[in-house]
Motif scaffolding. Sequence first.
Motif, short mmCIF file in Angstrom:
data_model
loop_
_atom_site.label_atom_id
_atom_site.label_comp_id
_atom_site.label_asym_id
_atom_site.label_seq_id
_atom_site.Cartn_x
_atom_site.Cartn_y
_atom_site.Cartn_z
N GLY A 188 -14.19 -5.29 13.36
CA GLY A 188 -15.20 -4.47 14.02
C GLY A 188 -14.98 -2.98 13.91
N TYR A 189 -14.02 -2.57 13.06
CA TYR A 189 -13.71 -1.15 12.88
C TYR A 189 -13.59 -0.84 11.39
CZ TYR A 189 -12.12 -1.70 17.75
OH TYR A 189 -12.02 -1.99 19.10
N ARG A 190 -14.66 -0.88 10.68
CA ARG A 190 -14.61 -0.75 9.22
C ARG A 190 -14.07 0.62 8.81
NH1 ARG A 190 -17.66 1.33 5.07
NH2 ARG A 190 -19.16 2.13 6.57
N VAL A 191 -12.96 0.61 8.07
CA VAL A 191 -12.40 1.84 7.48
C VAL A 191 -12.80 1.85 6.01
CG1 VAL A 191 -10.30 3.09 6.91
CG2 VAL A 191 -10.47 1.88 9.09
N PRO A 192 -13.71 2.72 5.61
CA PRO A 192 -14.17 2.70 4.21
C PRO A 192 -13.09 3.16 3.25
CG PRO A 192 -15.12 4.58 5.37
CD PRO A 192 -14.40 3.76 6.40
N MET A 193 -12.99 2.44 2.14
CA MET A 193 -12.05 2.75 1.08
C MET A 193 -12.82 3.04 -0.20
SD MET A 193 -8.93 2.29 2.45
CE MET A 193 -7.79 1.95 1.11
N ALA A 194 -12.27 3.90 -1.05
CA ALA A 194 -12.86 4.11 -2.37
C ALA A 194 -12.81 2.78 -3.13
CB ALA A 194 -12.11 5.19 -3.13
N ASP A 195 -13.87 2.49 -3.88
CA ASP A 195 -14.01 1.21 -4.56
C ASP A 195 -12.85 1.01 -5.54
OD1 ASP A 195 -14.72 -1.03 -5.98
OD2 ASP A 195 -16.73 -0.33 -6.49
N PRO A 196 -11.98 0.02 -5.32
CA PRO A 196 -10.82 -0.17 -6.20
C PRO A 196 -11.16 -0.82 -7.53
CG PRO A 196 -10.86 -1.88 -4.55
CD PRO A 196 -12.00 -0.97 -4.22
N ASP A 197 -12.41 -1.26 -7.69
CA ASP A 197 -12.81 -1.95 -8.91
C ASP A 197 -13.70 -1.12 -9.82
OD1 ASP A 197 -11.53 -4.43 -8.17
OD2 ASP A 197 -13.12 -4.67 -6.69
N ALA A 198 -14.01 0.11 -9.41
CA ALA A 198 -14.95 0.94 -10.16
C ALA A 198 -14.31 1.50 -11.42
CB ALA A 198 -15.48 2.07 -9.29
N ALA A 199 -14.78 1.07 -12.58
CA ALA A 199 -14.22 1.52 -13.86
C ALA A 199 -14.31 3.04 -14.00
CB ALA A 199 -14.96 0.85 -15.01
N GLY A 200 -13.22 3.65 -14.46
CA GLY A 200 -13.20 5.08 -14.73
C GLY A 200 -13.17 5.96 -13.49
N SER A 201 -13.01 5.38 -12.31
CA SER A 201 -13.06 6.15 -11.07
C SER A 201 -11.68 6.66 -10.68
CB SER A 201 -13.63 5.28 -9.94
OG SER A 201 -12.67 4.30 -9.56
N ALA A 202 -11.62 7.34 -9.53
CA ALA A 202 -10.35 7.87 -9.04
C ALA A 202 -9.37 6.77 -8.67
CB ALA A 202 -10.60 8.76 -7.83
N THR A 203 -9.86 5.56 -8.48
CA THR A 203 -8.98 4.49 -8.00
C THR A 203 -8.27 3.74 -9.11
OG1 THR A 203 -10.79 2.89 -8.00
CG2 THR A 203 -10.41 4.11 -5.96
N VAL A 204 -8.66 3.92 -10.35
CA VAL A 204 -8.09 3.11 -11.42
C VAL A 204 -7.35 3.98 -12.43
CG1 VAL A 204 -9.78 1.26 -11.19
CG2 VAL A 204 -10.24 3.15 -12.75
N GLY A 205 -6.33 3.41 -13.06
CA GLY A 205 -5.58 4.15 -14.07
C GLY A 205 -4.77 3.21 -14.93
N LEU A 206 -4.50 3.65 -16.15
CA LEU A 206 -3.73 2.85 -17.09
C LEU A 206 -2.24 3.20 -16.99
CD1 LEU A 206 -5.98 3.14 -20.29
CD2 LEU A 206 -5.88 1.25 -18.64
N LEU A 207 -1.41 2.18 -16.95
CA LEU A 207 0.04 2.35 -16.95
C LEU A 207 0.62 1.51 -18.07
CD1 LEU A 207 0.92 2.17 -13.14
CD2 LEU A 207 1.06 4.18 -14.61
N GLY A 208 1.33 2.18 -19.00
CA GLY A 208 1.99 1.48 -20.09
C GLY A 208 3.45 1.29 -19.80
N TYR A 209 3.97 0.10 -20.09
CA TYR A 209 5.37 -0.25 -19.87
C TYR A 209 5.99 -0.54 -21.23
CZ TYR A 209 4.00 -0.69 -14.99
OH TYR A 209 3.51 -0.44 -13.72
N THR A 210 6.92 0.30 -21.67
CA THR A 210 7.46 0.17 -23.02
C THR A 210 8.55 -0.89 -23.09
OG1 THR A 210 9.33 1.71 -22.82
CG2 THR A 210 7.16 2.67 -23.28
N ARG A 211 8.84 -1.29 -24.32
CA ARG A 211 10.04 -2.06 -24.58
C ARG A 211 11.24 -1.10 -24.52
NH1 ARG A 211 7.97 -6.78 -26.37
NH2 ARG A 211 5.87 -6.67 -27.30
N PRO A 212 12.47 -1.60 -24.44
CA PRO A 212 13.65 -0.71 -24.36
C PRO A 212 13.70 0.26 -25.54
CG PRO A 212 14.27 -2.95 -23.81
CD PRO A 212 12.85 -3.02 -24.30
N LEU A 213 14.04 1.50 -25.25
CA LEU A 213 14.05 2.56 -26.26
C LEU A 213 15.38 3.30 -26.23
CD1 LEU A 213 10.47 3.93 -25.52
CD2 LEU A 213 11.17 2.77 -27.62
#
Length: 385
Positions: free
Chosen positions: A209-234
């Motif tokens: 009963g107390y909705r706290v609005p959040m930025a849409d976590p599924d919106a492509a290209g938005s502030a909520t999403v980002g790409l993270l690359g995990y490399t093999r050992p270097l």
Amino acid sequence: MKIAVIGLGVLGAAAARALALAGSEVTVFERTAPLAGTSGTSFAWTNSHSKDPRSYHDLNVAGMAEHAELAKSGADWLVRNGNLEWAQDAAGAERLAASVAELTGRDYPVEWITPDRARELVPDLRVPGEVRDIAFYPTEGHVFPALLVARLWGEAREHGAELRCPAEVLAVSEADGRARVELAGGAADFDAVVVATGRWTETLTAAAGYRVPMADPDAAGSATVGLLGYTRPLATRLDRVLTTPDLNVRPDGAGRLIVQGLDLDAHADPAAPPSAGGDHARTLCSRLNDLLAGTEGASLESLRVGQRAIPADGLTVAGFLGDSGRIYALATHSGITLGPLLGRLAAQEVLTGTPADALADFRPQRLIGRSGLPPLEPARFAGQQ
């Protein structure tokens, strides 16, 4: 007191630890697995860059200090040896100089160093020839989120906290002076509930009963999403954070690195995660080779779409949802930096009822029930993310 904590990311683990250390009977409900949300896909850089208003900056500085205090008894999760940043064009140099000046005015540790000094700190660093001045932030660092949650949750468990997992909480509510947690198999009552569900905060608080609005976590290209690359050992020497015009990099243990190109986040889509061998991966690896010697032939083990948990106005939420003091919500974009601090302050407020001054500007009441808030601007420069 008998307290429920919902969610076992960094915030939930920190709250559970602080409550258990204070003698509470703590039950944690986790839907799938620890670190299954945003905590498991984070660049995990501890800092207070571009954190406005001033109270938000100060909160993040206090969060960094909380990590340092916790680390006095051992810190396998924390590397606190600084961040290097530079700009590559006139506009970037102006933006960086303004940021450094603002941070200096706030007594935030930062200094200008030369490329030669930067290469002393990072021997394999390749600094572009046109770069003359590099900002060094000596108190910043990075976190290994799994090790941090292991520390926090391990201590909570040693002090009696119990975990129910998998356990999907369908709703929380206030009933007869208690906080009720509703699950598929029934309900349980507690003296208070701490909601630490990250990007699922809006759904659960709305059910209460107390909705706290959040930025849409599924919106492509938005502030909520980002790409993270995990490399093999270097075979490259890097032991600290780099935030550069084309690439942010930090160590991830055992020779692996995490790489991030903020301009590429415009293509991030949780519904269509890119291949670890595709164009975006090749771009990240090419930029990495330009930045660090010893990364020739680099490839990614995985390329993930991180989904940030951001309250709709971009600022932290910390506080009771109603007047009864039964349901407490924690949600923030700065969960890695702020986690141990917010957990401690939330426990203090839940157990004593005494407000923490540091959280005065971040109460959920400013957002409860609001709609139509403008979308947040995506991060495209180092420090904005």
